[in-house]
Write an enzyme that holds these catalytic residues in place. Structure first.
Site, PDB file in Angstrom:
ATOM      1  N   ARG A  70      39.606  38.943  47.350  1.00 54.45           N
ATOM      2  CA  ARG A  70      39.243  38.771  45.925  1.00 54.45           C
ATOM      3  C   ARG A  70      40.433  38.230  45.126  1.00 54.45           C
ATOM      4  O   ARG A  70      40.670  38.629  43.990  1.00 54.45           O
ATOM      5  CB  ARG A  70      38.776  40.097  45.299  1.00 54.45           C
ATOM      6  CG  ARG A  70      37.565  40.714  45.969  1.00 54.45           C
ATOM      7  CD  ARG A  70      36.309  39.852  45.782  1.00 54.45           C
ATOM      8  NE  ARG A  70      35.140  40.551  46.257  1.00 54.45           N
ATOM      9  CZ  ARG A  70      34.700  40.498  47.529  1.00 54.45           C
ATOM     10  NH1 ARG A  70      35.326  39.746  48.418  1.00 54.45           N
ATOM     11  NH2 ARG A  70      33.626  41.162  47.889  1.00 54.45           N
TER      12      ARG A  70
ATOM     13  N   GLU B 183      37.593  44.349  39.572  1.00 59.02           N
ATOM     14  CA  GLU B 183      37.320  43.032  40.164  1.00 59.02           C
ATOM     15  C   GLU B 183      36.814  42.082  39.071  1.00 59.02           C
ATOM     16  O   GLU B 183      37.100  40.890  39.066  1.00 59.02           O
ATOM     17  CB  GLU B 183      36.255  43.201  41.260  1.00 59.02           C
ATOM     18  CG  GLU B 183      35.855  41.891  41.901  1.00 59.02           C
ATOM     19  CD  GLU B 183      34.874  42.061  43.059  1.00 59.02           C
ATOM     20  OE1 GLU B 183      35.014  43.022  43.853  1.00 59.02           O
ATOM     21  OE2 GLU B 183      33.978  41.220  43.161  1.00 59.02           O
TER      22      GLU B 183
ATOM     23  N   SER C 162      30.038  44.086  41.825  1.00 57.95           N
ATOM     24  CA  SER C 162      31.037  45.145  42.073  1.00 57.95           C
ATOM     25  C   SER C 162      32.067  45.129  40.956  1.00 57.95           C
ATOM     26  O   SER C 162      32.702  44.111  40.709  1.00 57.95           O
ATOM     27  CB  SER C 162      31.765  44.892  43.391  1.00 57.95           C
ATOM     28  OG  SER C 162      30.830  44.822  44.434  1.00 57.95           O
TER      29      SER C 162
HETATM   30  C1  LIG Z   1      24.527  41.051  41.145  1.00 58.92           C
HETATM   31  C2  LIG Z   1      25.887  40.464  41.485  1.00 58.92           C
HETATM   32  C3  LIG Z   1      26.312  40.446  42.793  1.00 58.92           C
HETATM   33  C4  LIG Z   1      27.560  39.913  43.131  1.00 58.92           C
HETATM   34  N1  LIG Z   1      27.951  39.904  44.434  1.00 58.92           N
HETATM   35  C5  LIG Z   1      29.151  39.404  44.778  1.00 58.92           C
HETATM   36  C6  LIG Z   1      29.570  39.392  46.149  1.00 58.92           C
HETATM   37  O1  LIG Z   1      28.842  39.802  47.033  1.00 58.92           O
HETATM   38  N2  LIG Z   1      30.798  38.896  46.429  1.00 58.92           N
HETATM   39  C7  LIG Z   1      31.626  38.394  45.463  1.00 58.92           C
HETATM   40  O2  LIG Z   1      32.722  37.961  45.802  1.00 58.92           O
HETATM   41  N3  LIG Z   1      31.245  38.385  44.158  1.00 58.92           N
HETATM   42  C8  LIG Z   1      30.037  38.868  43.799  1.00 58.92           C
HETATM   43  N4  LIG Z   1      29.649  38.880  42.476  1.00 58.92           N
HETATM   44  C9  LIG Z   1      30.579  38.373  41.451  1.00 58.92           C
HETATM   45  C10 LIG Z   1      30.314  36.902  41.041  1.00 58.92           C
HETATM   46  O3  LIG Z   1      29.015  36.498  41.394  1.00 58.92           O
HETATM   47  C11 LIG Z   1      31.326  35.950  41.671  1.00 58.92           C
HETATM   48  O4  LIG Z   1      32.631  36.319  41.303  1.00 58.92           O
HETATM   49  C12 LIG Z   1      31.077  34.497  41.227  1.00 58.92           C
HETATM   50  O5  LIG Z   1      31.912  33.631  41.949  1.00 58.92           O
HETATM   51  C13 LIG Z   1      31.297  34.278  39.740  1.00 58.92           C
HETATM   52  O6  LIG Z   1      30.804  33.003  39.435  1.00 58.92           O
HETATM   53  P1  LIG Z   1      30.494  32.553  37.962  1.00 58.92           P
HETATM   54  O7  LIG Z   1      30.185  31.100  38.010  1.00 58.92           O
HETATM   55  O8  LIG Z   1      29.452  33.418  37.359  1.00 58.92           O
HETATM   56  O9  LIG Z   1      31.909  32.790  37.271  1.00 58.92           O
HETATM   57  P2  LIG Z   1      32.253  33.383  35.812  1.00 58.92           P
HETATM   58  O10 LIG Z   1      31.837  34.806  35.755  1.00 58.92           O
HETATM   59  O11 LIG Z   1      31.733  32.492  34.760  1.00 58.92           O
HETATM   60  O12 LIG Z   1      33.816  33.296  35.862  1.00 58.92           O
HETATM   61  C14 LIG Z   1      34.581  34.107  36.722  1.00 58.92           C
HETATM   62  C15 LIG Z   1      36.035  33.644  36.689  1.00 58.92           C
HETATM   63  O13 LIG Z   1      36.123  32.340  37.238  1.00 58.92           O
HETATM   64  C16 LIG Z   1      36.658  31.424  36.286  1.00 58.92           C
HETATM   65  N5  LIG Z   1      35.961  30.149  36.474  1.00 58.92           N
HETATM   66  C17 LIG Z   1      34.627  29.961  36.552  1.00 58.92           C
HETATM   67  N6  LIG Z   1      34.355  28.655  36.789  1.00 58.92           N
HETATM   68  C18 LIG Z   1      35.550  28.020  36.827  1.00 58.92           C
HETATM   69  C19 LIG Z   1      35.940  26.654  37.010  1.00 58.92           C
HETATM   70  N7  LIG Z   1      35.072  25.669  37.209  1.00 58.92           N
HETATM   71  N8  LIG Z   1      37.279  26.366  36.954  1.00 58.92           N
HETATM   72  C20 LIG Z   1      38.200  27.342  36.756  1.00 58.92           C
HETATM   73  N9  LIG Z   1      37.887  28.631  36.574  1.00 58.92           N
HETATM   74  C21 LIG Z   1      36.576  28.964  36.614  1.00 58.92           C
HETATM   75  C22 LIG Z   1      36.429  32.054  34.929  1.00 58.92           C
HETATM   76  O14 LIG Z   1      37.389  31.581  34.006  1.00 58.92           O
HETATM   77  C23 LIG Z   1      36.592  33.527  35.272  1.00 58.92           C
HETATM   78  O15 LIG Z   1      37.963  33.876  35.315  1.00 58.92           O
HETATM   79  C24 LIG Z   1      28.391  39.396  42.120  1.00 58.92           C
HETATM   80  C25 LIG Z   1      27.939  39.395  40.776  1.00 58.92           C
HETATM   81  C26 LIG Z   1      26.698  39.930  40.467  1.00 58.92           C
HETATM   82  C27 LIG Z   1      26.228  39.906  39.046  1.00 58.92           C
END
Ligand SMILES: Cc1cc2nc3c(=O)[nH]c(=O)nc-3n(C[C@H](O)[C@H](O)[C@H](O)COP(=O)(O)OP(=O)(O)OC[C@H]3O[C@@H](n4cnc5c(N)ncnc54)[C@H](O)[C@@H]3O)c2cc1C
Length: 337
Positions: A160, A332, A234
């Site tokens: 992570r 996280e 998480s």
């Molecule tokens: C129900 C659920 C289940 C999940 N299961 C998992 C799992 O199994 N494993 C896991 O690892 N995670 C999991 N997650 C967490 C999440 O889905 C991941 O971390 C995912 O990668 C976040 O993507 P996002 O586009 O929503 O990012 P955001 O929430 O919009 O952003 C997260 C971070 O990434 C940065 N960011 C986003 N896009 C960019 C970009 N293009 N350039 C630079 N920085 C950027 C943001 O600034 C922020 O710091 C889960 C979340 C939920 C709600």
């Protein structure tokens, strides 16, 4: 030509459904548009909003990344390199690559969010992390206003973790990610839930699409769906401690479980939270933020939940776990100020 919106609601752009207002907001659909954004203002990059806890008011610029694209840029006999736009849905990308005969990411099915966020915390699940097939990425450097590239070794991927959580934090806008996916498939089935299912279903045909569907099914049965119970997955990382610390802790609390790897042990944060009695609980009467009754690693929010309530609950859990077990939990999920 970019369009700047003022006082934009982000209610539908984060899975906690926090009613956050952004002072300025720009949706980016082509990487060249980044050359025109104002550069004298605090900027936060938003993907699908599934790993953030937003403030009531963000006094700066939100860049909403919607860059699409799925292109095979190199074909070899045993692998292909795919260039994926940072705004593509991660799950769509995984499904599309399997449909095109490119395998490896089926264990990461159904993770919410966009491709551009996957390298940030090096997403992982069911025995695989995205760095396994990561090749390189392109990003826009907000300090020098120029486009740059990073290969795998420079990204410092870990559990992570990546360089985007340390030296490049809030400095890089990822625009495209390249994955090198194999054509030969090697299933990863040693993870507990998959293993248990396979032992009970001996006639299950092992194929990438079947594993994709199986992982999706397991996830749906275990994790609360943000569409009905707002959450960010998480909330805490699984703590990694030394073997000697582990032996000391389990002597006093034999119910604590961990995954031993060399000199270190990865503890289940969910188990610690459950043993401490937080499952299904919040703070005060009718709390808007609660630990999910189904999965103690997930904090859920009800209608109108805000950042303060989520921080209050997560701080209380961190303090309690430290008091009870001497282990410091780390969030996280990203708290955005
Ligand atoms: C129900 C659920 C289940 C999940 N299961 C998992 C799992 O199994 N494993 C896991 O690892 N995670 C999991 N997650 C967490 C999440 O889905 C991941 O971390 C995912 O990668 C976040 O993507 P996002 O586009 O929503 O990012 P955001 O929430 O919009 O952003 C997260 C971070 O990434 C940065 N960011 C986003 N896009 C960019 C970009 N293009 N350039 C630079 N920085 C950027 C943001 O600034 C922020 O710091 C889960 C979340 C939920 C709600």
């Amino acid at each position: 030509m970019i369009q700047i919106f003022e006082n934009q609601s982000l209610l539908n752009k984060n899975t906690f459904a926090i009613n956050s207002i952004a002072k300025y907001y720009i949706s980016i659909s082509a990487k060249e548009e980044l050359l025109d954004i104002p550069n004298n203002i605090r900027t936060f990059v938003l993907g699908g909003g599934s790993n953030v806890v937003l403030p009531p008011y963000f006094d700066g610029l939100i860049l909403d990344i919607n860059i699409n694209g799925f292109d095979i840029v190199r074909k070899d006999s045993d692998f292909e390199i795919i260039k994926v736009g940072a705004g593509e849905s991660w799950d769509n990308f995984v499904f599309k690559s399997i449909s095109q005969g490119l395998f490896g990411f089926e264990n990461l099915a159904l993770i919410p969010g966009k491709v551009g966020a996957a390298p940030i915390q090096n997403i992982g699940a069911y025995g695989i992390e995205q760095d396994k097939y990561f090749y390189k990425l392109e990003y826009f450097d907000l300090e020098s206003n120029s486009f740059k590239e990073l290969y795998k070794t420079d990204c410092q991927f870990g559990y992570r973790n990546s360089v985007f959580k340390s030296t490049l934090k809030n400095k890089a806008v990822i625009t495209n990610v390249y994955y090198r996916l194999p054509k030969n498939w090697e299933p990863v089935i040693n993870y507990k839930d998959i293993n248990e299912f396979l032992s009970a279903n001996k006639d299950f045909e092992l194929s990438p699409i079947n594993i994709y569907n199986l992982v999706s099914q397991i996830r749906k049965s275990k994790l609360p769906d943000p569409a009905y119970q707002p959450n960010a997955g998480s909330f805490f990382k699984n703590p990694i401690i030394s073997r000697s610390e582990y032996e000391k802790i389990t002597k006093v609390n034999p119910e604590i479980s961990g995954f031993i790897s060399g000199d270190f042990v990865k503890l289940s944060a969910a188990k610690l939270i459950e043993i401490a009695g937080w499952k299904g609980k919040g703070i005060g009467i009718n709390p808007k933020a609660k630990v999910s009754p189904d999965h103690s690693l997930v904090i859920t929010g009800s209608d109108g939940v805000n950042q303060e309530q989520i921080i209050l609950l997560s701080d209380a859990i961190i303090n309690d776990i430290y008091k009870k077990f001497g282990i410091l939990l780390e969030r996280e999920v990203n708290i955005i100020q």
